[in-house]
Design an enzyme around this catalytic site. Structure first.
Site, mmCIF file in Angstrom:
data_model
loop_
_atom_site.group_PDB
_atom_site.id
_atom_site.type_symbol
_atom_site.label_atom_id
_atom_site.label_comp_id
_atom_site.label_asym_id
_atom_site.label_seq_id
_atom_site.Cartn_x
_atom_site.Cartn_y
_atom_site.Cartn_z
ATOM 1 N N PHE A 128 0.855 -1.188 0.000
ATOM 2 C CA PHE A 128 0.000 0.000 0.000
ATOM 3 C C PHE A 128 0.889 1.234 0.000
ATOM 4 O O PHE A 128 1.623 1.479 0.947
ATOM 5 C CB PHE A 128 -0.956 0.060 1.198
ATOM 6 C CG PHE A 128 -1.853 1.265 1.117
ATOM 7 C CD1 PHE A 128 -3.028 1.225 0.389
ATOM 8 C CD2 PHE A 128 -1.483 2.470 1.710
ATOM 9 C CE1 PHE A 128 -3.832 2.363 0.274
ATOM 10 C CE2 PHE A 128 -2.279 3.606 1.592
ATOM 11 C CZ PHE A 128 -3.460 3.546 0.864
ATOM 12 N N ASP A 183 9.323 3.075 2.089
ATOM 13 C CA ASP A 183 8.106 3.831 2.409
ATOM 14 C C ASP A 183 7.851 3.668 3.909
ATOM 15 O O ASP A 183 7.285 2.668 4.353
ATOM 16 C CB ASP A 183 6.923 3.318 1.580
ATOM 17 C CG ASP A 183 5.628 4.087 1.885
ATOM 18 O OD1 ASP A 183 5.589 4.822 2.893
ATOM 19 O OD2 ASP A 183 4.666 3.945 1.108
ATOM 20 N N LYS A 227 2.390 11.068 7.121
ATOM 21 C CA LYS A 227 1.563 10.827 8.312
ATOM 22 C C LYS A 227 2.075 11.564 9.560
ATOM 23 O O LYS A 227 1.830 12.744 9.693
ATOM 24 C CB LYS A 227 1.411 9.324 8.524
ATOM 25 C CG LYS A 227 0.567 8.703 7.398
ATOM 26 C CD LYS A 227 -0.122 7.403 7.768
ATOM 27 C CE LYS A 227 -1.179 7.057 6.737
ATOM 28 N NZ LYS A 227 -0.788 6.012 5.805
HETATM 29 C C1 LIG Z 1 -0.978 6.075 4.326
HETATM 30 C C2 LIG Z 1 0.129 5.558 3.499
HETATM 31 C C3 LIG Z 1 0.429 6.139 2.248
HETATM 32 C C4 LIG Z 1 -0.416 7.224 1.630
HETATM 33 O O1 LIG Z 1 -0.471 8.373 2.404
HETATM 34 P P1 LIG Z 1 -1.654 9.453 2.126
HETATM 35 O O2 LIG Z 1 -1.248 10.612 3.005
HETATM 36 O O3 LIG Z 1 -2.926 8.817 2.527
HETATM 37 O O4 LIG Z 1 -1.595 9.780 0.680
HETATM 38 C C5 LIG Z 1 1.503 5.643 1.564
HETATM 39 N N1 LIG Z 1 2.252 4.631 2.052
HETATM 40 C C6 LIG Z 1 1.989 4.052 3.231
HETATM 41 C C7 LIG Z 1 2.862 2.944 3.733
HETATM 42 C C8 LIG Z 1 0.903 4.483 3.992
HETATM 43 O O5 LIG Z 1 0.621 3.889 5.142
#
Ligand SMILES: *Cc1c(COP(=O)(O)O)cnc(C)c1O
Length: 402
Positions: free
Chosen positions: A141, A226, A255
């Site tokens: 994700f 990520d 985040k």
């Molecule tokens: C939440 C998340 C995203 C996307 O972030 P948004 O601010 O919702 O666009 C990307 N990668 C990971 C691992 C995430 O948990």
């Protein structure tokens, strides 16, 4: 109609149904607790998918935001502002890297990392034009943009959005041999979550991240981690990669970087990598704005003390000890995770993840299900041990009441 029913009815009628929220309407929140419009209190065991690592209304973060609101909030990158250099310096120091490219949301930072890797591939590595390949893992994700969902393996996230962006190869997560086979001379980057959050808090097998690090270094491929959900204290370290003593080439952050106050994301890397950009080649109107920088600077200062990493490690050990006791019983089929972060698989006889979440809500605990049978537990790192135990007691009740 109650205030709750009124709000939900309005949302149902006038907002796109791209989410299925629990039927609670939050009005205020402080620390690890939220209060709804009827005055009921709930323990937040989701923390905005780790956007709220430092809890709701953290005094230092709110004050940093308030002070900046009275000074200047937005300049665009057409001009310098007095928090920008400070923010970039502090973030590179936290990451042990050299340069920052600030954006707003996580998906934008991932997009930025993908563009950076391609540009680096053509300009530095010497990949023939249009041939760049990026290797990703299944069940990933990384966000919701058209390019990002192009390499998703989740049909719900992907269906109906084609044609898809080419240039990605998907390999099984945790399988180093598959990764080794996929990385070829046109590969510019490997993009991975060090722990897969949305997939159900999947921790890769020991040695996997270190193996990917070795492989990418040998083949001159960027390792892009990520850490949008796994980073900034959640797992008991500043970065989840640290658990395997791995330093990637690129950190993707988001985040918690915005302290639950404003969206702040960033790509952090070396001069070799982020030095590929020239004026006009990438940008964002809001990226690196004064308000974002002021809040993120305070987040970085909080992280520098190590207090919350230490809390997440200590409380996380307790959380996993307690959850592992449940796996012995009939209600829980598996528990995974690290630090103050867990995925709990619920046996089908007990109910779906959604049903368990609803039963927890009725007892004053808010969690979120993922992929049908899993609930995810990720309270703010400011949670007290007493509150954590109270939440776990409610979970035990729900799992034994069936
Ligand atoms: C939440 C998340 C995203 C996307 O972030 P948004 O601010 O919702 O666009 C990307 N990668 C990971 C691992 C995430 O948990």
């Amino acid at each position: 109609m109650t205030a709750t029913e009124r709000t939900i009815a309005a949302a149902e009628k006038h907002s796109a149904h791209n989410y299925h929220p629990l039927p609670v309407v939050v009005a205020t929140a402080q620390g690890a607790w939220m209060t709804d419009v009827e005055g009921r209190r709930y323990l937040d065991m989701l923390a905005g998918y780790s956007a709220l690592n430092f809890g709701h209304g953290h005094r230092r973060l709110i004050n940093a935001a308030k002070e900046q609101l009275d000074r200047v909030t937005l300049t665009s990158r057409a001009f310098h502002h007095d928090r920008f250099g400070e923010f970039c310096t502090a973030l590179t120091e936290l990451c042990g890297m050299e340069m920052v490219l600030p954006m707003n949301t996580g998906a934008e930072a991932v997009e930025t990392a993908l563009k950076t890797a391609r540009k680096w591939g053509y300009r530095v590595k010497g990949v023939p034009d249009g041939k760049a390949k990026i290797v990703v893992a299944d069940n990933n994700f990384h966000g919701r943009t058209t390019t990002i969902i192009s390499f998703s393996t989740d049909e719900e996230a992907r269906a109906d959005y084609g044609p898809y962006t080419p240039g990605f190869e998907i390999v099984p997560y945790g399988d180093l041999a598959a990764m080794e086979a996929a990385v070829d001379e046109h590969t510019v980057a490997v993009l991975l979550e060090p722990i897969q959050g949305e997939a159900g808090v999947l921790v890769p097998p020991p040695g996997y991240l270190a193996g990917v690090r070795r492989l990418t270094r040998e083949r001159n491929v960027l390792f892009m981690a990520d850490e949008i959900q796994s980073g900034l204290g959640r797992t008991g370290r500043t970065f989840a990669c640290e658990h395997e003593d791995v330093v990637p080439d690129v950190y993707i952050l988001g985040k918690a970087l915005g302290g639950g106050v404003v969206p702040v994301s960033a790509v952090v890397s070396s001069r070799d990598v982020l030095g590929v950009y020239r004026p006009g080649e990438h940008g964002s109107t809001f990226g690196g704005n004064p308000l974002a920088c002021a809040v993120a600077l305070e987040v970085i200062a909080i992280l520098r003390s190590g207090e919350y990493q230490e809390r997440a490690a200590r409380l996380g050990e307790h959380l996993h000890h307690e959850l592992n006791l449940l796996t012995g019983g009939p209600a829980v089929t598996a528990v995974r995770g690290r630090g103050l972060w867990a995925g709990v698989d619920i046996a089908p006889e007990i109910g779906t993840g959604r049903e368990v979440s609803e039963r927890l809500m009725a007892r004053g605990v808010l969690v979120k299900d993922t992929h049908g049978a899993t609930i995810r537990i990720a309270p703010p790192l400011v949670i007290s041990k007493e509150d954590l135990d109270w939440g776990l007691e409610r979970l035990r009740e729900v799992l034994t009441a069936g």
